[in-house]
Motif scaffolding. Structure first.
Motif, PDB file in Angstrom:
ATOM      1  N   GLU A  22       0.775  -1.242  -0.065  1.00  0.00           N
ATOM      2  CA  GLU A  22      -0.184   0.000  -0.001  1.00  0.00           C
ATOM      3  C   GLU A  22       0.942   1.069  -0.044  1.00  0.00           C
ATOM      4  OE1 GLU A  22      -3.118   0.403   3.172  1.00  0.00           O
ATOM      5  OE2 GLU A  22      -3.850   1.992   2.103  1.00  0.00           O
ATOM      6  N   ILE A  56      -8.355  14.914  -2.800  1.00  0.00           N
ATOM      7  CA  ILE A  56      -8.844  13.539  -2.857  1.00  0.00           C
ATOM      8  C   ILE A  56      -8.791  13.059  -1.146  1.00  0.00           C
ATOM      9  CG2 ILE A  56      -6.450  12.879  -2.975  1.00  0.00           C
ATOM     10  CD1 ILE A  56      -7.730  10.450  -4.780  1.00  0.00           C
ATOM     11  N   PHE A  57     -10.068  12.378  -0.945  1.00  0.00           N
ATOM     12  CA  PHE A  57     -10.141  11.919   0.355  1.00  0.00           C
ATOM     13  C   PHE A  57     -11.050  10.833   0.675  1.00  0.00           C
ATOM     14  CE2 PHE A  57     -12.830  15.832   0.309  1.00  0.00           C
ATOM     15  CZ  PHE A  57     -14.003  15.303   0.446  1.00  0.00           C
ATOM     16  N   ARG A  58     -10.999  10.073   1.642  1.00  0.00           N
ATOM     17  CA  ARG A  58     -12.298   9.168   1.996  1.00  0.00           C
ATOM     18  C   ARG A  58     -13.020   9.878   3.089  1.00  0.00           C
ATOM     19  NH1 ARG A  58      -7.667   6.286   2.017  1.00  0.00           N
ATOM     20  NH2 ARG A  58      -7.415   4.819   0.318  1.00  0.00           N
ATOM     21  N   ARG A  59     -14.238  10.204   3.270  1.00  0.00           N
ATOM     22  CA  ARG A  59     -14.705  10.578   4.335  1.00  0.00           C
ATOM     23  C   ARG A  59     -15.196   9.665   5.177  1.00  0.00           C
ATOM     24  NH1 ARG A  59     -18.072  15.899   3.085  1.00  0.00           N
ATOM     25  NH2 ARG A  59     -15.869  16.715   3.086  1.00  0.00           N
ATOM     26  N   HIS A  60     -14.917   9.725   6.513  1.00  0.00           N
ATOM     27  CA  HIS A  60     -15.136   8.494   7.443  1.00  0.00           C
ATOM     28  C   HIS A  60     -16.213   9.221   8.466  1.00  0.00           C
ATOM     29  CE1 HIS A  60     -11.394   5.821   6.911  1.00  0.00           C
ATOM     30  NE2 HIS A  60     -11.336   6.881   6.110  1.00  0.00           N
ATOM     31  N   THR A  61     -17.030   8.581   9.037  1.00  0.00           N
ATOM     32  CA  THR A  61     -17.599   8.739  10.259  1.00  0.00           C
ATOM     33  C   THR A  61     -17.115   7.535  11.306  1.00  0.00           C
ATOM     34  OG1 THR A  61     -19.573   7.348   9.676  1.00  0.00           O
ATOM     35  CG2 THR A  61     -19.543   9.646   9.029  1.00  0.00           C
ATOM     36  N   VAL A  62     -17.049   8.088  12.528  1.00  0.00           N
ATOM     37  CA  VAL A  62     -16.606   7.278  13.665  1.00  0.00           C
ATOM     38  C   VAL A  62     -17.306   7.672  14.927  1.00  0.00           C
ATOM     39  CG1 VAL A  62     -14.502   8.744  14.131  1.00  0.00           C
ATOM     40  CG2 VAL A  62     -14.563   6.311  14.921  1.00  0.00           C
ATOM     41  N   ASN A  63     -17.917   6.722  15.659  1.00  0.00           N
ATOM     42  CA  ASN A  63     -18.460   6.827  16.850  1.00  0.00           C
ATOM     43  C   ASN A  63     -17.774   5.802  17.770  1.00  0.00           C
ATOM     44  OD1 ASN A  63     -19.956   4.448  16.822  1.00  0.00           O
ATOM     45  ND2 ASN A  63     -21.621   5.665  15.600  1.00  0.00           N
ATOM     46  N   ILE A  64     -18.204   5.639  18.930  1.00  0.00           N
ATOM     47  CA  ILE A  64     -17.497   4.724  19.958  1.00  0.00           C
ATOM     48  C   ILE A  64     -17.648   3.144  19.482  1.00  0.00           C
ATOM     49  CG2 ILE A  64     -17.167   6.170  21.728  1.00  0.00           C
ATOM     50  CD1 ILE A  64     -19.887   4.955  22.904  1.00  0.00           C
ATOM     51  N   ARG A  65     -18.660   3.028  18.376  1.00  0.00           N
ATOM     52  CA  ARG A  65     -18.769   1.502  18.164  1.00  0.00           C
ATOM     53  C   ARG A  65     -18.240   1.134  16.765  1.00  0.00           C
ATOM     54  NH1 ARG A  65     -23.517   3.710  19.763  1.00  0.00           N
ATOM     55  NH2 ARG A  65     -24.365   2.970  21.884  1.00  0.00           N
ATOM     56  N   ASP A  67     -15.931   2.482  12.975  1.00  0.00           N
ATOM     57  CA  ASP A  67     -15.356   3.560  12.007  1.00  0.00           C
ATOM     58  C   ASP A  67     -15.674   3.181  10.691  1.00  0.00           C
ATOM     59  OD1 ASP A  67     -13.841   5.287  10.483  1.00  0.00           O
ATOM     60  OD2 ASP A  67     -11.874   5.137  11.608  1.00  0.00           O
ATOM     61  N   MET A  70     -17.778   6.682   4.427  1.00  0.00           N
ATOM     62  CA  MET A  70     -19.278   6.883   4.369  1.00  0.00           C
ATOM     63  C   MET A  70     -19.237   7.758   2.594  1.00  0.00           C
ATOM     64  SD  MET A  70     -21.417  10.553   6.245  1.00  0.00           S
ATOM     65  CE  MET A  70     -20.389  11.552   5.451  1.00  0.00           C
TER      66      MET A  70
ATOM     67  N   LEU B 185     -23.401   9.860  19.287  1.00  0.00           N
ATOM     68  CA  LEU B 185     -22.798  10.820  18.574  1.00  0.00           C
ATOM     69  C   LEU B 185     -21.656  10.800  17.757  1.00  0.00           C
ATOM     70  CD1 LEU B 185     -22.596  12.360  22.353  1.00  0.00           C
ATOM     71  CD2 LEU B 185     -24.066  13.074  20.717  1.00  0.00           C
ATOM     72  N   PHE B 187     -18.097  11.599  15.064  1.00  0.00           N
ATOM     73  CA  PHE B 187     -17.059  12.459  14.530  1.00  0.00           C
ATOM     74  C   PHE B 187     -17.179  12.085  13.128  1.00  0.00           C
ATOM     75  CE2 PHE B 187     -15.931  11.875  19.013  1.00  0.00           C
ATOM     76  CZ  PHE B 187     -15.143  13.098  19.373  1.00  0.00           C
ATOM     77  N   TYR B 189     -14.568  12.743   9.616  1.00  0.00           N
ATOM     78  CA  TYR B 189     -13.227  13.190   9.211  1.00  0.00           C
ATOM     79  C   TYR B 189     -12.883  12.704   7.654  1.00  0.00           C
ATOM     80  CZ  TYR B 189     -11.527   8.716  10.017  1.00  0.00           C
ATOM     81  OH  TYR B 189     -11.011   7.215  10.474  1.00  0.00           O
ATOM     82  N   ASP B 190     -12.074  13.565   7.220  1.00  0.00           N
ATOM     83  CA  ASP B 190     -11.271  13.222   5.770  1.00  0.00           C
ATOM     84  C   ASP B 190     -10.185  12.630   5.988  1.00  0.00           C
ATOM     85  OD1 ASP B 190     -13.837  14.266   5.031  1.00  0.00           O
ATOM     86  OD2 ASP B 190     -13.219  16.053   4.110  1.00  0.00           O
ATOM     87  N   GLU B 191      -9.863  11.594   4.917  1.00  0.00           N
ATOM     88  CA  GLU B 191      -8.631  10.730   5.367  1.00  0.00           C
ATOM     89  C   GLU B 191      -8.014  10.546   3.878  1.00  0.00           C
ATOM     90  OE1 GLU B 191      -8.677   7.227   4.696  1.00  0.00           O
ATOM     91  OE2 GLU B 191      -6.365   7.112   4.797  1.00  0.00           O
TER      92      GLU B 191
END
Lengths: 92, 192
Positions: A22, A56-65, A67, A70, B185, B187, B189-191
Motif C-alpha cells: 500500500e 482527494i479523500f475518504r470521508r469517514h464517520t466514527v463513533n465509539i462503536r 469507524d 461514508m 454521537l 465524529f 473526518y476526511d482521510e
C-alpha cells in the motif's frame, strides 16, 4: 475504492501496487499529475491542468462503536468537489 | 495499513486518556462508572453531569486527516425535561474543538451535580469565556455538523476535543428518572 494517480509521462502510482504494497498519497507529486481516479466497481477520474491542486479523500464517520467510510471525495481546489456515496455522485 | 482512529475520553488532572467503548454521563470525573454516580433530578433549578472531553486519537499510516466535524443523530431521547439538554461547548468564530493544551478537568460535587460548563465562577476554563457559547448538541446534525477541528494532521496525535455535558431540569418540567436510552454521537473526518 482505491486511488490511482497518473502522471503526465504516462506512469502511474496506485494505492496498492502489483506486489500488494500500500502506498500513501503523500508519495504522489501533485505537480506532475495528469489524472487522478478512485477505482472500484466504477471509476471516477478528474483531469488536471498545470497548476491545479487535486482534492482527494475518504470521508469517514466514527463513533465509539465503529469507524466506516461514508463517501469518497475527488476534485480540484477552488473549482469543484465530487462526493461519491454508494455510487451516487454529488458535485459541490 | 490505513489510518487508525479511536475515540478517547480524558479524565483527571494530567489527564488520562481512555479509548472508550461506551461513555456514561454521570456526576463524577469517570468515563464509565456503570450505574454509580447517577445524575438525579433536582427539585428546583438544574443539575448537570460532569462535562466530558472526547477527541480522536490518530495513528497508523495516512497522508492527511482533516475537516473534522461532530454531530448527533437528530433528537436526543434523554428525559431531562423540556429545558434540559445535552450541551456542547462551541466557539463563536472558527473551529470549536478544545486544543489539547487547554484541557480542563470536569468539576462539581461528586454524586450530586457537575458545575455548569458556562458557569462564570466554576465553569470550563475555555467555554465559560467570552467568544464561546454552550449549545444544545441537537443544533448539529449530519447535514449541518459542528466544525470541531480545521487542522490538517499529517502525523499521529490527538485532535481537538468535543466537550459535552447533560443539563437536567425538574419533574415539573418533564424530567423522568431512570436509565436513559443510548444516543449516537458521531465524529466525521476526511482521510487520504
Amino acid at each position: 475504492m482505491n486511488w490511482v494517480a497518473t502522471y503526465k509521462d504516462g506512469t502511474q502510482i496506485k494505492q496498492f501496487d502489483i506486489q500488494g504494497n500500500e502506498h500513501q498519497f503523500k508519495e504522489v507529486n501533485p505537480a506532475e499529475l495528469l489524472r487522478l481516479s478512485w477505482v472500484g466497481e466504477k471509476t471516477y477520474t478528474i483531469a488536471l491542468k498545470n497548476g491545479e491542486e487535486p482534492i482527494i479523500f475518504r470521508r469517514h464517520t466514527v463513533n465509539i462503536r465503529e469507524d466506516k467510510i461514508m463517501s469518497y471525495g475527488l476534485g480540484i481546489k477552488g473549482e469543484f468537489l465530487m462526493l461519491i456515496t454508494d455510487g451516487n455522485v454529488e458535485v459541490e | 495499513m490505513a489510518a487508525i482512529v479511536e475515540v478517547k475520553e480524558a479524565n483527571g488532572i494530567t489527564p488520562d486518556w481512555t479509548v472508550v467503548s461506551s461513555i456514561r454521563f454521570c456526576t463524577s470525573d469517570k468515563y464509565n462508572p456503570g450505574l454509580d454516580f447517577p445524575l438525579s433530578i433536582p427539585s428546583t433549578g438544574y443539575r448537570y453531569s460532569y462535562w466530558k472531553t472526547l477527541c480522536l486519537e490518530l495513528s497508523g499510516a495516512f497522508s492527511q486527516i482533516s475537516n473534522i466535524k461532530f454531530y448527533c443523530d437528530g433528537a436526543v431521547g434523554y428525559t431531562f425535561g423540556t429545558d434540559g439538554a445535552l450541551n456542547i461547548g462551541t466557539k463563536d468564530t472558527g473551529d470549536s474543538g478544545l486544543p489539547f493544551a487547554s484541557y480542563d478537568q470536569a468539576t462539581g460535587e461528586e454524586g450530586v451535580s457537575g458545575d455548569a460548563m458556562n458557569d462564570a465562577a466554576n465553569g470550563h476554563a475555555v467555554y465559560k469565556g467570552a467568544g464561546y457559547t454552550v449549545k444544545n448538541v441537537t443544533t448539529y446534525g449530519s447535514g449541518s455538523p459542528l466544525d470541531l477541528d480545521s487542522t490538517e494532521y499529517t502525523a499521529a496525535g490527538k485532535t481537538k476535543a468535543a466537550v459535552l455535558q447533560v443539563k437536567c431540569s425538574t419533574v415539573a418540567n418533564g424530567a423522568e428518572a431512570g436509565l436513559q436510552n443510548a444516543e449516537t454521537l458521531t465524529f466525521r473526518y476526511d482521510e487520504i
